[in-house]
Design an enzyme around this catalytic site. Sequence first.
Site, PDB file in Angstrom:
ATOM      1  N   LYS A  16      49.895  55.907  30.069  1.00 52.89           N
ATOM      2  CA  LYS A  16      51.073  55.536  30.860  1.00 52.89           C
ATOM      3  C   LYS A  16      51.128  56.318  32.182  1.00 52.89           C
ATOM      4  O   LYS A  16      51.441  55.755  33.217  1.00 52.89           O
ATOM      5  CB  LYS A  16      52.368  55.804  30.072  1.00 52.89           C
ATOM      6  CG  LYS A  16      52.487  54.993  28.791  1.00 52.89           C
ATOM      7  CD  LYS A  16      53.880  55.122  28.164  1.00 52.89           C
ATOM      8  CE  LYS A  16      54.245  56.536  27.771  1.00 52.89           C
ATOM      9  NZ  LYS A  16      53.387  57.110  26.702  1.00 52.89           N
ATOM     10  N   ARG A  92      62.646  55.920  24.723  1.00 50.01           N
ATOM     11  CA  ARG A  92      61.860  56.319  23.555  1.00 50.01           C
ATOM     12  C   ARG A  92      62.592  56.024  22.252  1.00 50.01           C
ATOM     13  O   ARG A  92      62.043  56.264  21.179  1.00 50.01           O
ATOM     14  CB  ARG A  92      61.592  57.813  23.636  1.00 50.01           C
ATOM     15  CG  ARG A  92      60.357  58.154  24.508  1.00 50.01           C
ATOM     16  CD  ARG A  92      59.535  59.039  23.752  1.00 50.01           C
ATOM     17  NE  ARG A  92      58.452  59.860  24.067  1.00 50.01           N
ATOM     18  CZ  ARG A  92      57.854  60.205  25.160  1.00 50.01           C
ATOM     19  NH1 ARG A  92      58.243  59.758  26.302  1.00 50.01           N
ATOM     20  NH2 ARG A  92      56.845  61.009  25.153  1.00 50.01           N
ATOM     21  N   ARG A 126      42.544  66.468  26.062  1.00 49.47           N
ATOM     22  CA  ARG A 126      43.078  66.448  27.444  1.00 49.47           C
ATOM     23  C   ARG A 126      43.248  67.874  27.979  1.00 49.47           C
ATOM     24  O   ARG A 126      43.674  68.778  27.257  1.00 49.47           O
ATOM     25  CB  ARG A 126      44.439  65.743  27.436  1.00 49.47           C
ATOM     26  CG  ARG A 126      45.141  65.771  28.788  1.00 49.47           C
ATOM     27  CD  ARG A 126      46.227  64.746  28.881  1.00 49.47           C
ATOM     28  NE  ARG A 126      47.351  64.980  27.983  1.00 49.47           N
ATOM     29  CZ  ARG A 126      48.395  64.178  27.884  1.00 49.47           C
ATOM     30  NH1 ARG A 126      48.457  63.068  28.615  1.00 49.47           N
ATOM     31  NH2 ARG A 126      49.378  64.456  27.052  1.00 49.47           N
ATOM     32  N   ARG A 159      47.957  71.277  27.419  1.00 50.95           N
ATOM     33  CA  ARG A 159      49.411  71.191  27.264  1.00 50.95           C
ATOM     34  C   ARG A 159      49.797  71.725  25.895  1.00 50.95           C
ATOM     35  O   ARG A 159      49.104  71.473  24.921  1.00 50.95           O
ATOM     36  CB  ARG A 159      49.848  69.720  27.378  1.00 50.95           C
ATOM     37  CG  ARG A 159      50.503  69.392  28.697  1.00 50.95           C
ATOM     38  CD  ARG A 159      50.724  67.917  28.851  1.00 50.95           C
ATOM     39  NE  ARG A 159      51.614  67.336  27.843  1.00 50.95           N
ATOM     40  CZ  ARG A 159      52.088  66.084  27.887  1.00 50.95           C
ATOM     41  NH1 ARG A 159      51.744  65.302  28.883  1.00 50.95           N
ATOM     42  NH2 ARG A 159      52.880  65.627  26.945  1.00 50.95           N
ATOM     43  N   ARG A 170      53.960  63.921  17.276  1.00 49.06           N
ATOM     44  CA  ARG A 170      54.385  63.031  18.370  1.00 49.06           C
ATOM     45  C   ARG A 170      54.105  61.569  18.020  1.00 49.06           C
ATOM     46  O   ARG A 170      54.905  60.687  18.325  1.00 49.06           O
ATOM     47  CB  ARG A 170      53.684  63.418  19.676  1.00 49.06           C
ATOM     48  CG  ARG A 170      54.232  64.712  20.268  1.00 49.06           C
ATOM     49  CD  ARG A 170      53.299  65.302  21.300  1.00 49.06           C
ATOM     50  NE  ARG A 170      53.200  64.500  22.499  1.00 49.06           N
ATOM     51  CZ  ARG A 170      52.193  64.593  23.369  1.00 49.06           C
ATOM     52  NH1 ARG A 170      51.208  65.449  23.162  1.00 49.06           N
ATOM     53  NH2 ARG A 170      52.189  63.833  24.441  1.00 49.06           N
TER      54      ARG A 170
HETATM   55  P1  AMP Z   1      55.387  62.768  27.586  1.00 47.16           P
HETATM   56  O1  AMP Z   1      54.822  63.554  28.723  1.00 47.16           O
HETATM   57  O2  AMP Z   1      55.978  61.456  28.020  1.00 47.16           O
HETATM   58  O3  AMP Z   1      54.417  62.611  26.442  1.00 47.16           O
HETATM   59  O4  AMP Z   1      56.631  63.627  27.023  1.00 47.16           O
HETATM   60  C1  AMP Z   1      56.451  64.914  26.510  1.00 47.16           C
HETATM   61  C2  AMP Z   1      57.641  65.322  25.660  1.00 47.16           C
HETATM   62  O5  AMP Z   1      58.837  65.281  26.460  1.00 47.16           O
HETATM   63  C3  AMP Z   1      57.944  64.412  24.476  1.00 47.16           C
HETATM   64  O6  AMP Z   1      57.156  64.738  23.340  1.00 47.16           O
HETATM   65  C4  AMP Z   1      59.427  64.693  24.257  1.00 47.16           C
HETATM   66  O7  AMP Z   1      59.625  65.954  23.633  1.00 47.16           O
HETATM   67  C5  AMP Z   1      59.938  64.807  25.675  1.00 47.16           C
HETATM   68  N1  AMP Z   1      60.379  63.492  26.225  1.00 47.16           N
HETATM   69  C6  AMP Z   1      59.816  62.791  27.240  1.00 47.16           C
HETATM   70  N2  AMP Z   1      60.480  61.645  27.472  1.00 47.16           N
HETATM   71  C7  AMP Z   1      61.489  61.615  26.568  1.00 47.16           C
HETATM   72  C8  AMP Z   1      62.525  60.678  26.259  1.00 47.16           C
HETATM   73  N3  AMP Z   1      62.647  59.505  26.930  1.00 47.16           N
HETATM   74  N4  AMP Z   1      63.391  60.979  25.262  1.00 47.16           N
HETATM   75  C9  AMP Z   1      63.289  62.129  24.576  1.00 47.16           C
HETATM   76  N5  AMP Z   1      62.331  63.051  24.783  1.00 47.16           N
HETATM   77  C10 AMP Z   1      61.437  62.796  25.773  1.00 47.16           C
END
Ligand code: AMP
Length: 215
Positions: A16, A92, A126, A159, A170
Site C-alpha cells: 500500500k 482498519r 523489510r 521497524r 498484525r
Molecule cells: P502501517 O504502517 O499502516 O502498517 O501501520 C502500523 C501500525 O500503526 C498498525 O499496526 C497500527 O498499530 C497503527 N495504525 C495504522 N493505521 C491505523 C488505523 N487506521 N487504525 C488503528 N491503528 C492504525
Amino acid sequence: MSSPHVLLLGAPGAGKGTQSARIADRFGVDHITTGDALRNNKEMDISGLNLEYDTPGGFMDAGELVPDEVVNEIVVAALEQADGFVLDGYPRNIEQAEFLDARTDLNAVVRLTVSEAELIDRLTGRRVCPDCGANYHVEFDQPEEAGVCDECGASLEQREDDTEETVRERLRVFAENTEPVIDHYQGTDAYVEVDGESPPDEVFEEVEAAIEAKL
Ligand code: AMP
C-alpha cells in the site's frame, strides 16, 4: 472534475505504501497514511484517554490497532486539507469505515491481494531508512552496500513491528478487523481488486488503469 478520492486496501505488507506514493504522484493528490502519521507521533501522551497504553507506540509495538478516537482525529485533519487524496492504512475496522463514509465520497477503492506466506516474507525482511523513509528488503531489494541507504547513506533499521511475532499478530488483527472493511466496500461501484504479487511497476500499471476506469 475534482481531484480523485482513492482508497487503497490490503494487508500489512501488500504494498500500500509503495503504490500510494505512486498514485499521489500520478494523480496529483495527497497521500494520507495513518501508519506514518502515528509513527511520527509514537510518544504522544494519550494517558488522558485511560486506554491500555499511554502512547500510540504502545499499541503499535504490540501489533494492535491504535484506538479510533486517536486515529480519526488524524484523518479528519488530513481530509480537511486535501483536495484529492489516496488513503492508505485507514479504515482498519468497520467503525472507521462508517466514520469515513459519513465525511467523504470515494471514486476508487482498490484492494491489493497478496498471499499470507508472501506477506510474512516481505514484512520480516523489510528494512527502512530512518532518515529518508526509503524501503529495502534483505533478499528482494538489497541496497548497494548492506545495511546502508542508497539515497542518503543512513544506517537501515528494522521497524519494531516487523519482527515475526508482531507480524503474525498484525495479520491476525487484519483478518479480524479489516477483512470486514473489505466486505463493506466489495460490491460498491468504486471497488476493484488488483493482484499485488507482481513486481511493483506491473502492479502500478494495473492500479493506474483501475483508477482511471473509475473516474
Ligand atoms: P502501517 O504502517 O499502516 O502498517 O501501520 C502500523 C501500525 O500503526 C498498525 O499496526 C497500527 O498499530 C497503527 N495504525 C495504522 N493505521 C491505523 C488505523 N487506521 N487504525 C488503528 N491503528 C492504525
